[in-house]
Design an enzyme around this catalytic site. Structure first.
Site, PDB file in Angstrom:
ATOM      1  N   ASP A 109       0.797  -1.239   0.000  1.00  0.00           N
ATOM      2  CA  ASP A 109       0.000   0.000   0.000  1.00  0.00           C
ATOM      3  C   ASP A 109       0.827   1.286   0.000  1.00  0.00           C
ATOM      4  O   ASP A 109       0.517   2.234   0.749  1.00  0.00           O
ATOM      5  CB  ASP A 109      -0.938   0.007   1.211  1.00  0.00           C
ATOM      6  CG  ASP A 109      -1.921  -1.153   1.218  1.00  0.00           C
ATOM      7  OD1 ASP A 109      -1.886  -1.968   0.284  1.00  0.00           O
ATOM      8  OD2 ASP A 109      -2.711  -1.246   2.174  1.00  0.00           O
ATOM      9  N   ASP A 154      -4.653  -0.887  -1.421  1.00  0.00           N
ATOM     10  CA  ASP A 154      -5.953  -0.660  -0.806  1.00  0.00           C
ATOM     11  C   ASP A 154      -6.852  -0.165  -1.934  1.00  0.00           C
ATOM     12  O   ASP A 154      -6.495   0.789  -2.643  1.00  0.00           O
ATOM     13  CB  ASP A 154      -5.814   0.414   0.287  1.00  0.00           C
ATOM     14  CG  ASP A 154      -6.391  -0.035   1.616  1.00  0.00           C
ATOM     15  OD1 ASP A 154      -6.670  -1.227   1.779  1.00  0.00           O
ATOM     16  OD2 ASP A 154      -6.544   0.826   2.504  1.00  0.00           O
ATOM     17  N   HIS A 205     -10.324   7.096   1.626  1.00  0.00           N
ATOM     18  CA  HIS A 205      -8.975   6.962   1.094  1.00  0.00           C
ATOM     19  C   HIS A 205      -8.930   5.840   0.061  1.00  0.00           C
ATOM     20  O   HIS A 205      -9.742   4.920   0.089  1.00  0.00           O
ATOM     21  CB  HIS A 205      -7.966   6.667   2.212  1.00  0.00           C
ATOM     22  CG  HIS A 205      -8.217   5.364   2.920  1.00  0.00           C
ATOM     23  ND1 HIS A 205      -9.180   5.231   3.908  1.00  0.00           N
ATOM     24  CD2 HIS A 205      -7.667   4.130   2.773  1.00  0.00           C
ATOM     25  CE1 HIS A 205      -9.200   3.976   4.346  1.00  0.00           C
ATOM     26  NE2 HIS A 205      -8.299   3.284   3.671  1.00  0.00           N
ATOM     27  N   LYS A 230      -6.982  -5.244  -2.498  1.00  0.00           N
ATOM     28  CA  LYS A 230      -7.686  -5.653  -1.279  1.00  0.00           C
ATOM     29  C   LYS A 230      -8.644  -4.556  -0.835  1.00  0.00           C
ATOM     30  O   LYS A 230      -8.506  -3.391  -1.225  1.00  0.00           O
ATOM     31  CB  LYS A 230      -6.692  -5.971  -0.159  1.00  0.00           C
ATOM     32  CG  LYS A 230      -5.817  -4.792   0.272  1.00  0.00           C
ATOM     33  CD  LYS A 230      -4.763  -5.253   1.267  1.00  0.00           C
ATOM     34  CE  LYS A 230      -3.927  -4.089   1.786  1.00  0.00           C
ATOM     35  NZ  LYS A 230      -4.677  -3.140   2.599  1.00  0.00           N
ATOM     36  N   CYS A 275      -1.758  -2.489   7.846  1.00  0.00           N
ATOM     37  CA  CYS A 275      -1.711  -3.418   6.716  1.00  0.00           C
ATOM     38  C   CYS A 275      -0.400  -4.193   6.619  1.00  0.00           C
ATOM     39  O   CYS A 275      -0.402  -5.366   6.234  1.00  0.00           O
ATOM     40  CB  CYS A 275      -2.005  -2.673   5.429  1.00  0.00           C
ATOM     41  SG  CYS A 275      -3.679  -1.964   5.413  1.00  0.00           S
TER      42      CYS A 275
END
Length: 364
Positions: A109, A154, A205, A230, A275
């Site tokens: 991410d 993300d 976000h 994800k 994460c």
């Protein structure tokens, strides 16, 4: 044998891909079977391990507890020693992981929103700078030969349950510790579901297709890099790059790593206590020898970072600095903790094989 000769010996084994050689296997076994009784006693096995676990030819000298733990995992017959037949399994399956691992770098991410956008880490409680990880990760990609490089994203829909501004889209459970009117970003609520589930609230976000979801423009992206998305389901968050938070939905990461026979996973990126940490925990649960590169990460909150470090340590995950990574990937630094994980993997495989054999015999 001196330390240097032993170290050179195992290094040469690795370069020669000798873990498939019966002749080399016997040679190593008899080198450490000092009393020539056809068995590696705990003391002889400890000497073997101390010569395998080295850092640039300097022995790690594993403690007695670790020696017995690895011995017991690899001693499939429970006799308290390793004979030649058992050593053949040690050689082909355990030592192969230690001397000839398949290593993947998982870059978690490193996206615009976490660096300079709506959820920039520098604006979070720990005040850490997300942009600082980019050159460190670039150096890892450039200076180390990886068998696979993975970039996770993300990847949220605009109505995602983690967004504070979407709080009123879903009813809260009576057990929620805070009401919808009181809840603010970084609070944790309980949605009614069903089933009820906890959710930490974040600013909107990494919305799918937006600038904030793009990888940072200065991050090195290799052409053969694997992309994993994800958090794409609206009603469940996904901190880990393997599973969503409810462990109901799986990403493509596990299959991508398994298809490439990956044994070792190095995790870096954003954010350490969210994460990165959960990805590392799931990597370890799936049997990968897992390493977190500390200075190639940044976190959200100091308390969360400290707690995640404790959880990683308890799970057998190694935390290192970026300067240590190349030596580890090239097996010039062979850590005892990762050797223990390899032994756990072999032990699990032996149990599965034994169970399947028993089932086959029963069917007959």
């Amino acid at each position: 044998m001196s330390d240097n000769v032993t170290g050179d010996y195992f290094h040469n084994l690795r370069r020669a891909k000798a873990t498939d050689s019966e002749e080399r296997m016997r040679d190593v076994f008899y080198r450490f079977d000092k009393d020539c009784d056809g068995e590696l006693s705990p003391a002889e096995f400890r000497e073997f391990l101390s010569c395998v676990f080295i850092n640039k030819f300097q022995k790690y000298e594993p403690d007695e507890e670790l020696v017995y733990e690895i011995l017991n995992l690899l001693d499939s017959r429970g006799v308290g020693f390793i004979d030649l037949e058992q050593f053949r399994v040690v050689w082909r399956y355990w030592l192969k992981q230690v001397l000839d691992p398949v290593s993947a770098l998982v870059v978690v991410d490193v996206q615009n929103d976490f660096i300079s956008g709506s959820l920039a880490l520098r604006d979070c409680p720990a005040k850490q700078e997300g942009a600082a990880v980019v050159p460190v990760i670039n150096d890892l990609i450039k200076e180390t030969v990886w068998d696979a490089v993975v970039y996770t994203y993300d990847w949220h829909p605009s109505n995602h349950c983690s967004f504070t501004n979407n709080l009123r889209l879903r009813p809260l459970a009576a057990s929620s510790p805070i009401t919808a009117e009181e809840a603010r970003t970084f609070d944790t609520v309980v949605f009614a579901g069903p089933p009820p589930y906890e959710q930490k609230l974040w600013p909107a976000h990494c919305v799918q297709g937006g600038w904030g979801a793009e990888l940072h423009p200065e991050l090195t992206v290799v052409p053969e890099g694997i992309k994993v998305y994800k958090g794409s389901q609206p009603d469940v968050d996904s901190y880990s790059a393997f599973w969503d938070n409810a462990c109901r939905g799986q990403t493509s990461l596990l299959s991508s790593l398994s298809d490439r026979s990956v044994t070792d996973v190095y995790v870096c990126g954003l954010a350490f206590d969210v994460c990165v940490g959960y990805t590392a925990l799931h990597a370890a649960e799936h049997g990968f020898r897992t390493v977190v590169v500390d200075d190639a990460t940044a976190g959200v909150a100091t308390e969360g970072i400290d707690d995640m470090k404790r959880r990683l340590f308890k799970a057998g995950i190694v935390i290192v600095s970026a300067s240590e990574v190349d030596e580890m990937v090239e097996c010039r630094n062979r850590r005892p903790e990762l050797g223990l994980v390899a032994a756990m993997n072999v032990n699990t495989a032996m149990k599965v094989t034994k169970r399947k054999l028993a089932e086959a015999i029963h069917e007959v």
